[in-house]
Design a protein around this motif. Sequence first.
Motif, short mmCIF file in Angstrom:
data_model
loop_
_atom_site.label_atom_id
_atom_site.label_comp_id
_atom_site.label_asym_id
_atom_site.label_seq_id
_atom_site.Cartn_x
_atom_site.Cartn_y
_atom_site.Cartn_z
N MET A 57 0.82 -1.21 0.00
CA MET A 57 0.00 0.00 0.00
C MET A 57 0.86 1.27 0.00
O MET A 57 0.54 2.25 -0.66
CB MET A 57 -0.94 0.00 1.22
CG MET A 57 -1.98 1.10 1.21
SD MET A 57 -3.10 0.99 2.62
CE MET A 57 -2.12 1.76 3.90
N PHE A 60 2.38 2.68 -3.48
CA PHE A 60 1.52 3.27 -4.51
C PHE A 60 1.64 4.79 -4.52
O PHE A 60 2.02 5.41 -3.50
CB PHE A 60 0.07 2.83 -4.30
CG PHE A 60 -0.29 1.55 -5.00
CD1 PHE A 60 -1.33 1.50 -5.92
CD2 PHE A 60 0.41 0.38 -4.74
CE1 PHE A 60 -1.66 0.32 -6.56
CE2 PHE A 60 0.10 -0.80 -5.38
CZ PHE A 60 -0.94 -0.83 -6.30
N LYS A 173 -8.94 -2.26 -0.14
CA LYS A 173 -8.86 -1.03 -0.93
C LYS A 173 -8.81 0.18 0.00
O LYS A 173 -9.35 0.16 1.11
CB LYS A 173 -10.04 -0.92 -1.89
CG LYS A 173 -11.41 -0.86 -1.24
CD LYS A 173 -12.51 -0.84 -2.29
CE LYS A 173 -13.89 -0.88 -1.63
NZ LYS A 173 -14.97 -0.90 -2.64
N TRP A 184 -5.69 2.91 -3.77
CA TRP A 184 -4.91 1.66 -3.68
C TRP A 184 -5.86 0.49 -3.65
O TRP A 184 -6.93 0.53 -3.03
CB TRP A 184 -4.04 1.64 -2.41
CG TRP A 184 -3.37 0.32 -2.16
CD1 TRP A 184 -2.30 -0.20 -2.83
CD2 TRP A 184 -3.73 -0.66 -1.18
NE1 TRP A 184 -1.96 -1.43 -2.33
CE2 TRP A 184 -2.83 -1.75 -1.31
CE3 TRP A 184 -4.73 -0.73 -0.21
CZ2 TRP A 184 -2.90 -2.88 -0.51
CZ3 TRP A 184 -4.80 -1.86 0.61
CH2 TRP A 184 -3.88 -2.92 0.45
#
Length: 199
Positions: A57, A60, A173, A184
């Motif tokens: 995560m 990103f 998410k 993400w």
Amino acid sequence: MHIIRFKMAALICLGFLLVACSSGSVKRIDVDKEVALSDKWNDIDSKLVAEEMMNDMLTFPWFREFQFKHAGNPTVIVQTIRNKSHDHIPVDTFINDIKRSLLRLGKVDFVVSGEERNAIRTEREDQELNALAGTNAQFGLEHGAGFALSGSINSIVDSNGDQRVSFYQVDLKLIDMTTNKEVWNGQKKIKKLADKGFF
């Protein structure tokens, strides 16, 4: 007479059963050591999945963009992570593994859920009335969340009687709460093969 003999025989059998059941042993082991007694989701799965997904995560673009535009860490609230798998998975443990992995890195802050916030506000009100002046927590200084994390855990099981394959897929998410953009989307898969006798 027969009833007394039957009761005595039953008591003797019960005694043998108790002795047999208590002949096992228990020992302490390292909590980081995996003990796979079955192909079910376990504590090591929870920890490894949380760490791998949270590291992903932070790679990103959303995280770099936030650091470029703001001082301090992004603030995240964990919404619902649903267990849709065939297995009983303690989701709270998985959520805590997620939080610990990010807090340990020191790159993301968390705010508590609505229920916990209400409990803290009630406590703050109580302190306002009863605590020594200057020692109580102040109102109006709560941090809001800029991002919301949610997801699900799914599974597929395939078996031929002698072996069983358990497949787990975790989908998470991260949503920017200002724009509603999904910044993400992470996915982690686990596949376990178990021989007959372990399921």
